[in-house]
Scaffold this motif. Structure first.
Motif, PDB file in Angstrom:
ATOM      1  N   GLN A  99       0.819  -1.215   0.000  1.00 50.14           N
ATOM      2  CA  GLN A  99       0.000   0.000   0.000  1.00 50.14           C
ATOM      3  C   GLN A  99       0.852   1.264   0.000  1.00 50.14           C
ATOM      4  O   GLN A  99       0.419   2.317  -0.450  1.00 50.14           O
ATOM      5  N   SER A 105      -3.492  -0.244  -4.997  1.00 48.61           N
ATOM      6  CA  SER A 105      -3.418  -1.692  -5.230  1.00 48.61           C
ATOM      7  C   SER A 105      -4.435  -2.414  -4.360  1.00 48.61           C
ATOM      8  O   SER A 105      -4.721  -2.002  -3.229  1.00 48.61           O
ATOM      9  N   ALA A 106      -4.966  -3.498  -4.893  1.00 45.60           N
ATOM     10  CA  ALA A 106      -5.878  -4.317  -4.098  1.00 45.60           C
ATOM     11  C   ALA A 106      -5.106  -5.185  -3.113  1.00 45.60           C
ATOM     12  O   ALA A 106      -5.701  -5.832  -2.259  1.00 45.60           O
ATOM     13  N   MET A 107      -3.778  -5.198  -3.237  1.00 41.69           N
ATOM     14  CA  MET A 107      -2.997  -6.047  -2.326  1.00 41.69           C
ATOM     15  C   MET A 107      -2.793  -5.299  -1.019  1.00 41.69           C
ATOM     16  O   MET A 107      -2.220  -4.223  -0.991  1.00 41.69           O
ATOM     17  N   PRO A 108      -3.295  -5.884   0.094  1.00 43.99           N
ATOM     18  CA  PRO A 108      -3.189  -5.174   1.368  1.00 43.99           C
ATOM     19  C   PRO A 108      -1.841  -5.414   2.033  1.00 43.99           C
ATOM     20  O   PRO A 108      -1.136  -6.355   1.692  1.00 43.99           O
ATOM     21  N   ASN A 109      -1.518  -4.521   2.963  1.00 43.77           N
ATOM     22  CA  ASN A 109      -0.407  -4.802   3.863  1.00 43.77           C
ATOM     23  C   ASN A 109      -0.885  -5.906   4.804  1.00 43.77           C
ATOM     24  O   ASN A 109      -1.782  -5.702   5.610  1.00 43.77           O
ATOM     25  N   THR A 110      -0.288  -7.083   4.700  1.00 42.12           N
ATOM     26  CA  THR A 110      -0.823  -8.238   5.422  1.00 42.12           C
ATOM     27  C   THR A 110      -0.296  -8.341   6.837  1.00 42.12           C
ATOM     28  O   THR A 110      -0.660  -9.256   7.568  1.00 42.12           O
TER      29      THR A 110
END
Lengths: 132, 347
Positions: A99, A105-110
């Motif tokens: 992020q 982006s659809a990719m989150p900080n996991t």
């Protein structure tokens, strides 16, 4: 007469050996300083960060997601996330906090740690084969 | 790609097979009185059968080694003694023993009841939980708690040292409720209420699984069981009874908005999310009021977390094909991460 035939035969046989065209995984992985591909694979297999919910990842159980791109051939790809040149540092940064690099982006900080991201990147760099 | 050799596969498989004997989902690792009695019965049967097998094999081998000495045994006496007297006495003892075990583990609980609420003996000390099987997830409703009704999905928390009465129902097809470390299996039958009472003896994490084939995703129909010390359990119950946490950052607020706009509330409950025209009161899917506090998503399909939540929302059909949740894969990416973050925040 005999020697050229043997030589040809030898050449033909080397083509059967797929591994001969691959660089060993350890050599590639060495490019990620401090990254251990085996630990990375274990992190992906444990599924704690859910990478496989969105990505198809070769060699990782249950990683068949279709939300993000498949990660086949990460070692030979040109760009990470379509915007960062595919260098180890960039890949680690992306996995660690996508992020910050691309808030859209659809990719989150996991919540993955930088160290774990390093191991995961090391594993991803063992993936050299693109889907056929 | 290199492929692991046969020996390596075996070396990997062996500990896996043995690991099945202990751990959070094993009838051979009992954590309560009923499971204990069942495990003892299993061991008695297993060891007894092994002894008889070894004795028979030993006699067969002895027949080859000492044929002359053994030919002096009276065949009629041998047949009657070994074939009738021994067999029937062992079977009688085992039948009596297993019937006794069966009635003991079902004691206080094994009342099959037709229709809701009839013939249940009130018992002040019991914790009463209604467990409903759906294709393919579990709903747990805590009835008559001092905090009001508490509802959650795919995870059940119980206090140690206190009997827990599960009232078993099915919403669609026949499922079977099984927590191997606590008790045997009991079916959940549509239109018919079953009852099972069990008790955990020590705190810890256990796992239950649907034990009756119920469709495509039967294997992904599991749940976690957490046994707590009594005070800890009361705190947990009070926390679950509270309404959902307010979204307190712009991203979480956006997440809650997306959740309502997308119509998630048509299938899911988030208690206290909204009093406006859009509400989250649907009954088709799991109650999400405290979903962030749960260990797994999709009834054991994945561990919980923002990554799996996002993946599940966008790709539930890819992860667990045939489940009732559609893919929400046309959301703007910021909205997808916001709604995943919002659900993660619902601790």
């Amino acid at each position: 007469m005999r020697l050229p035939v043997l030589f040809l035969l030898f050449l033909t046989l080397t083509a059967c050996n797929e591994a001969a065209t691959e660089r060993p995984a350890s050599e590639i992985a060495r490019h990620v300083a401090g990254g251990d591909p085996e630990i990375g694979r274990r992190i992906l297999n444990d599924r704690d960060y859910g990478c496989g919910a969105c990505h198809a990842i070769p060699g990782v159980r249950h990683a068949r997601g279709s939300v993000g791109p498949p990660l086949h051939g990460m070692a030979v790809r040109g760009y990470v996330a379509g915007r960062l040149p595919n260098y180890p540092e960039n890949l680690v940064n992306w996995i660690y906090d996508p992020q910050r690099i691309d808030p859209q982006s659809a990719m989150p900080n996991t919540g993955i740690s930088r160290e774990e991201a390093t191991h995961v990147a090391a594993y991803l760099y063992t993936l050299q084969e693109l889907p056929r | 790609m290199s492929r692991p050799g046969g020996r390596r596969v075996l070396a990997l498989a062996l500990p896996l097979l043995l690991a099945g004997c202990s751990g959070i989902q094993s009838a051979l690792d009992p954590r309560g009185p009923q499971a204990d009695a069942i495990a003892t019965l299993a061991w008695v049967l297993f060891i007894g059968a092994a002894l008889i097998f070894v004795a028979v094999m030993a006699m067969a081998v002895a027949g080859f080694i000492w044929p002359d000495q053994l030919s002096r045994v009276n065949p009629r006496r041998f047949m009657v003694g070994g074939g009738v007297v021994f067999t029937s006495s062992v079977l009688v003892v085992l039948t009596v023993y297993s019937t006794w075990v069966g009635s003991r583990v079902s004691d206080a609980s094994d009342v099959n009841i037709i229709g809701a609420g009839t013939r249940i003996q009130p018992d002040e000390d019991r914790l009463v939980i209604e467990a409903v099987g759906y294709m393919w997830w579990w709903e747990f409703r805590y009835l008559g708690t001092p905090h009001g009704d508490v509802v959650l999905a795919n995870e059940v928390h119980i206090p140690v040292g206190r009997p827990v009465e599960f009232r078993l129902k099915a919403a669609d097809v026949i499922h079977s409720f099984w927590i191997p470390s606590l008790h045997g299996k009991r079916d959940m039958i549509p239109g018919h209420n079953n009852l099972i009472v069990m008790q955990a003896e020590k705190p810890g994490l256990l796992r239950g699984q649907c034990a009756e084939f119920c469709g495509d995703q039967h294997t992904l129909m599991s749940f976690f069981v957490m046994a707590h010390e009594p005070e800890e359990f009361e705190d947990w119950l009070a926390a679950q009874a509270r309404p959902a946490r307010e979204p307190d950052t712009p991203e979480l607020q956006r997440g809650a908005e997306v959740f309502l706009e997308q119509g998630c509330g048509a299938c899911h409950v988030v208690r206290g999310l909204s009093d406006g025209p859009l509400q989250a009161v649907g009954q088709l899917g799991p109650d999400l009021t405290h979903v962030g506090s749960r260990l797994s998503l999709g009834a054991g399909a994945m561990p919980n977390g923002v990554g799996p939540l996002g993946g599940w929302i966008a790709n539930a059909q890819g992860i667990k094909p045939g489940n009732r949740m559609p893919n929400f894969d046309r959301l703007p990416s910021e909205d997808l991460t916001a709604v995943a973050r919002y659900l993660e925040s619902l601790k």
